[in-house]
Motif scaffolding. Structure first.
Motif, PDB file in Angstrom:
ATOM      1  N   VAL A   1       0.857  -1.188   0.000  1.00  0.00           N
ATOM      2  CA  VAL A   1       0.000   0.000   0.000  1.00  0.00           C
ATOM      3  C   VAL A   1       0.895   1.241   0.000  1.00  0.00           C
ATOM      4  CG1 VAL A   1      -1.733   1.298   1.329  1.00  0.00           C
ATOM      5  CG2 VAL A   1      -1.852  -1.214   1.234  1.00  0.00           C
ATOM      6  N   LEU A   2       0.860   1.979  -1.102  1.00  0.00           N
ATOM      7  CA  LEU A   2       1.636   3.222  -1.145  1.00  0.00           C
ATOM      8  C   LEU A   2       0.864   4.293  -0.385  1.00  0.00           C
ATOM      9  CD1 LEU A   2       2.842   3.231  -4.869  1.00  0.00           C
ATOM     10  CD2 LEU A   2       3.778   2.004  -2.882  1.00  0.00           C
ATOM     11  N   HIS A   3       1.504   4.948   0.546  1.00  0.00           N
ATOM     12  CA  HIS A   3       0.824   5.844   1.488  1.00  0.00           C
ATOM     13  C   HIS A   3       1.132   7.301   1.167  1.00  0.00           C
ATOM     14  CE1 HIS A   3       0.166   8.022   5.265  1.00  0.00           C
ATOM     15  NE2 HIS A   3      -0.598   7.039   5.662  1.00  0.00           N
ATOM     16  N   THR A   4       0.048   8.059   0.868  1.00  0.00           N
ATOM     17  CA  THR A   4       0.213   9.504   0.676  1.00  0.00           C
ATOM     18  C   THR A   4      -0.778  10.284   1.547  1.00  0.00           C
ATOM     19  OG1 THR A   4      -1.217   9.318  -1.280  1.00  0.00           O
ATOM     20  CG2 THR A   4       1.158   9.402  -1.678  1.00  0.00           C
ATOM     21  N   GLY A   5      -1.363   9.608   2.548  1.00  0.00           N
ATOM     22  CA  GLY A   5      -2.283  10.299   3.453  1.00  0.00           C
ATOM     23  C   GLY A   5      -3.264   9.339   4.097  1.00  0.00           C
ATOM     24  N   TYR A   6      -4.278   9.937   4.690  1.00  0.00           N
ATOM     25  CA  TYR A   6      -5.329   9.273   5.465  1.00  0.00           C
ATOM     26  C   TYR A   6      -5.887   8.028   4.782  1.00  0.00           C
ATOM     27  CZ  TYR A   6     -10.050   9.119   7.654  1.00  0.00           C
ATOM     28  OH  TYR A   6     -11.208   8.756   8.270  1.00  0.00           O
TER      29      TYR A   6
ATOM     30  N   VAL B   1      -5.099  10.523  -6.061  1.00  0.00           N
ATOM     31  CA  VAL B   1      -5.048  11.797  -5.326  1.00  0.00           C
ATOM     32  C   VAL B   1      -5.546  11.510  -3.923  1.00  0.00           C
ATOM     33  CG1 VAL B   1      -6.048  14.101  -5.067  1.00  0.00           C
ATOM     34  CG2 VAL B   1      -5.397  13.269  -7.343  1.00  0.00           C
ATOM     35  N   ASP B   2      -4.724  11.749  -2.919  1.00  0.00           N
ATOM     36  CA  ASP B   2      -5.203  11.550  -1.559  1.00  0.00           C
ATOM     37  C   ASP B   2      -5.965  12.802  -1.130  1.00  0.00           C
ATOM     38  OD1 ASP B   2      -4.427   9.481   0.971  1.00  0.00           O
ATOM     39  OD2 ASP B   2      -5.321  11.425   1.443  1.00  0.00           O
ATOM     40  N   THR B   3      -7.271  12.624  -0.890  1.00  0.00           N
ATOM     41  CA  THR B   3      -8.158  13.746  -0.560  1.00  0.00           C
ATOM     42  C   THR B   3      -7.732  14.440   0.728  1.00  0.00           C
ATOM     43  OG1 THR B   3      -9.894  12.342  -1.503  1.00  0.00           O
ATOM     44  CG2 THR B   3     -10.606  14.370  -0.481  1.00  0.00           C
ATOM     45  N   SER B   4      -6.957  13.760   1.552  1.00  0.00           N
ATOM     46  CA  SER B   4      -6.544  14.378   2.819  1.00  0.00           C
ATOM     47  C   SER B   4      -5.353  15.310   2.646  1.00  0.00           C
ATOM     48  CB  SER B   4      -6.218  13.301   3.858  1.00  0.00           C
ATOM     49  OG  SER B   4      -4.996  12.652   3.559  1.00  0.00           O
TER      50      SER B   4
END
Lengths: 385, 385
Positions: A89-94, A143-146
Motif C-alpha cells: 500500500v503506497l501511502h500519501t495520506g489518510y 489523489v489523496d483527498t486528505s
C-alpha cells in the motif's frame, strides 16, 4: 426548467457542485429496476464508463453499485486478495491507512510504504519493496483527498510490470477519476475504484469501478470464496454484464435516480474530448496554486509534480485557525473543507476544484473562492510577510 | 412546484411510486456531508427512524448507509455472527436463501427451516428447532418479496424469548417497514433491516436498519473483529451516534440527496398516526385480494393470516403466461412484477401496493391496476370458470 436556488458554493474535495441537469435527473419518476427503459439507461451508463476510463478492451469490467467510495476498497480487498496475501500500500495520506485497515479485515497482509506528509513514495523505494517480497496487489491513491498529493501512475505501472509483473495494480481514484488523466488500457492498470460525488459530478451514493481482464481472471482463480457478500464480484459481475447487454438481471436493487444522474453527468463529460477536461482542470488548478503562492501560503504537496489538479491543500498562516476561518468563508458564500490528515488536521484547509465549478464558464465559483480566501485571511489579521 | 410527468404506475413490490415532494428533495443543491445544515438533516432523519420503528429505548441504534437492502444482511452477518455460530433462518421464499448465503460468506452456519411455497414455518417446528441446537441468531423475513408471505413477529418473538432467550431475533423488513406493524421495543426485536425504496417511499440507495441495545452488546462482546469493512458496526456506530447528536463525523461520504428524500418521506409518514398508515395498507390489500378472488385467481399465500398487506403474489390462470400478460398491462399504464421464486417464477405475478399509491387519495393507481388486470386477463382469453 429546473434551476438550483442560491446557496453557498461547495468547494470541498467532494461532494462538489452539481449541474442543474444532473440534479434534475435525481428526481426522475419511479421506474422498475428490471424494466426495459431503466435497463437501457443502466447499460448505456456502463458503456460510457468504459470511455471515461479510456478502456476499449472488452475484458475490462465496470461496476456501479449503490454505496459510497469506501465500498470500492471492499471490492478490491474481498475479491482480489485472499487470506494471507501480501499487499503493498503506497501511502500519501489518510486514505492509505483506511485501505490498509480494509485489507486486514479480509485477512490480507498490507505493508505500507509511507512518505513524509505532502510527498509520495519514490520509484526506487517502491522497486526495492517489490523485490523484497511477492505482492499480490499494489495499491496507490491517485489523489489523496486528505493531502492533495497526486501520484504518478504511468511510470509506477511500468515499474511494477518490469519488476513484479504478476502484481495487480490497483488505483484509488476517488478524488481523481474525471479530473486527472487515467488511461486504463495503455497504462495497464488492473483496477480503478472511485465514487460518484467528486469529479464525475453526480451526487454521492454510487461506488464506481473498472477492473481489467487480468484482475477478473485473478478473481476467477481464487482458492477461497470472496470475503464479502454485498461486495462480491461473484454476485455482481453477471448483473453488470447483463445490464450492459440490456438484459434485466437482479442481485440487489440499484438506484434508478442515481443511475439517471450518473448517465446525465457522463453524457455531459463525454460530449467533449477528455483531454480538454483534464486541461481545464489543470489550468484552473494552476491559477489557484498561483493565488495561494501570491498570498505567501504553502501547499501540503510541496513539489509541483505531486500536486493534484482537482484540489489544493493549503497550510494556514500560524495565527489563523481553520475553525475560525471556515465559518467566515461560509459567510462570504464559499465552503472549503478543514484538514483530514490526522497529524496536522487543524493546521490546513482543503479547496476542491472539480467539475462544473471548473468547466462551466457561466459560473464564477473559483474566482469568488479565491477572493473570499484573500479577504478571509485579511479579516483574520493575516498579512503576507 | 415540481410535479412528475405522466408515466406508467409502478406497482411492483419496490421500488414504489414516490411523492412529488420526496422526488423534489432528491435534487437538493449540493451540501457538505460534514456541514451543519446537512448534519442536522441527517440527525433528524435518524431520530425519526426511531419513531418509525416504534422504539424509545435509547440503547437502540439506527443505521442509514448508502447501499441497497441487501447490505442489511451483511450488517447482520458480519457483525452479529462470528465464524462457526449457528443461525436459524426461517424460510418463506427467495430471500431466505440469499440471507443464508450471506451468513455462509462470513463463516456462520445457517440452518434453514423451510415451509412449502406460500406458507411459513409454524411455531411448533420453530420451537423444536430452537431446542435442538443453540442458535446465536434467528432470522425471519417479515414479508418475502418473492412470495408475498407475511410472517407473524409477535408470537415468534415470545416463543424465542421463552425457549431460547439468548438468541437474537433479526427481521428482514425490506418489504414490510412502513406498511406492516412493527413494534420494535414491545416485541423485543434485536434487529430490523430494510431499504428505502419500498413502503418507506424514498428512492433506492439506502440501507436502513435498527438494532437493539442487546444486539449492540452482543457485537461489543465479539471475540473476532467484524467480517466486513464497509458494513462494520465498528466503523459506522460512532458516525451514526455523532450525526444523531448533530456532530459532524466521517467514515464514508453519505448521500445528502438521498438523506433529504428520506427526511421528507419520514416527515410525511410521521405526520399521521402509524396505526392509520397500517390500517390503510390493510384495507387496500383486502380490496385487492377480494378482486383477485373475484377473478377466480389464487394467491401464493393461501392462508389469509399469511398474506402481506403491501403486496399480493397471484398465480396466473394456466393458459396465461406472465411474459405476455405483463407487456399488455404496461400498455394499459400499469407495471406489475413477474415471479421471483425460483421454482415457479413464470407461473405468477406480483402486485405491489405500498406508499402513496395506497395513502394518497388523489391517486387512482390501485383502481386502475385492478381494472387493467381484469381486462388484461380477458384480452388473454381468460374467463373465470
Amino acid at each position: 426548467m429546473f434551476s438550483q436556488p442560491n446557496h453557498p458554493a461547495l468547494l470541498i474535495p467532494g461532494p462538489i457542485e452539481f449541474d442543474d441537469a444532473v440534479l434534475q435527473s435525481m428526481s426522475h419518476y419511479s421506474e422498475s429496476h428490471v424494466g426495459a427503459p431503466f435497463v437501457a439507461t443502466f447499460g448505456e451508463t456502463l458503456a460510457m464508463l468504459r470511455k471515461l476510463f479510456q478502456t476499449t478492451d472488452p475484458s475490462s469490467q465496470p461496476f456501479v453499485i449503490s454505496g459510497s467510495g469506501t465500498l470500492g476498497w471492499d471490492l478490491v480487498a474481498a475479491n482480489l486478495a485472499e487470506s494471507g496475501d501480501d499487499v503493498l500500500v503506497l501511502h500519501t495520506g489518510y486514505f492509505a491507512d483506511s485501505f490498509a485497515d480494509c485489507f486486514e479485515t479480509y485477512g490480507a497482509k498490507p505493508t505500507q510504504l509511507k512518505a513524509p506528509i505532502g510527498s509520495r513514495p519514490q520509484l526506487p523505494e517502491i522497486e526495492k519493496a517489490l523485490k523484497e517480497k511477492k505482492y499480490k496487489l499494489l495499491t496507490v491513491t491517485h489523489v489523496d483527498t486528505s493531502t492533495g498529493v497526486l501520484s504518478e501512475l504511468k511510470a509506477l505501472s511500468e515499474l511494477v510490470h518490469r519488476v513484479s509483473p504478476e502484481t495487480l495494480i490497483i488505483v484509488d481514484g476517488v478524488c481523481s477519476v474525471g479530473c486527472e488523466e487515467i488511461d486504463f488500457d495503455k497504462w495497464q492498470l488492473d483496477g480503478v475504484i472511485t465514487a460518484s460525488q467528486k469529479a464525475i459530478g453526480c451526487p454521492a451514493g454510487l461506488s464506481i469501478s473498472m477492473f481489467s481482464g487480468r484482475a477478473v481472471k485473478s478473481f476467477q482463480s481464487r482458492k477461497t470464496p470472496p470475503g464479502s457478500y454485498f461486495a462480491s464480484f461473484k454476485n455482481w459481475m453477471p448483473i453488470m454484464q447483463n445490464y450492459e447487454a440490456k438484459k434485466a438481471s437482479y442481485f440487489a436493487t440499484p438506484s434508478p435516480q442515481l443511475i439517471h444522474a450518473l448517465h446525465t453527468s457522463l453524457t455531459q463529460i463525454l460530449s467533449k474530448p477528455l483531454s480538454e477536461r483534464f486541461a481545464a482542470h489543470h489550468a484552473t488548478s494552476q491559477k489557484i496554486k498561483k493565488a495561494v503562492a501570491d498570498l505567501g501560503l504553502k501547499q501540503l504537496a510541496s513539489d509541483p509534480a505531486d500536486q493534484a489538479n482537482g484540489m489544493t491543500a493549503i497550510y494556514l498562516p500560524e495565527n489563523v485557525k481553520a475553525p475560525e476561518l471556515l465559518p467566515n468563508l461560509l459567510k462570504k458564500g464559499v465552503i472549503f473543507a478543514g484538514g483530514l490528515h490526522k497529524e496536522i488536521a487543524t493546521k490546513y484547509i482543503r479547496f476542491g476544484h472539480m467539475g462544473v465549478s471548473v468547466t462551466d464558464t457561466k459560473r464564477d465559483d473559483i474566482d469568488r473562492a479565491i477572493q473570499a480566501l484573500q479577504t478571509g485571511l485579511s479579516d483574520a489579521g493575516y498579512q503576507k510577510a
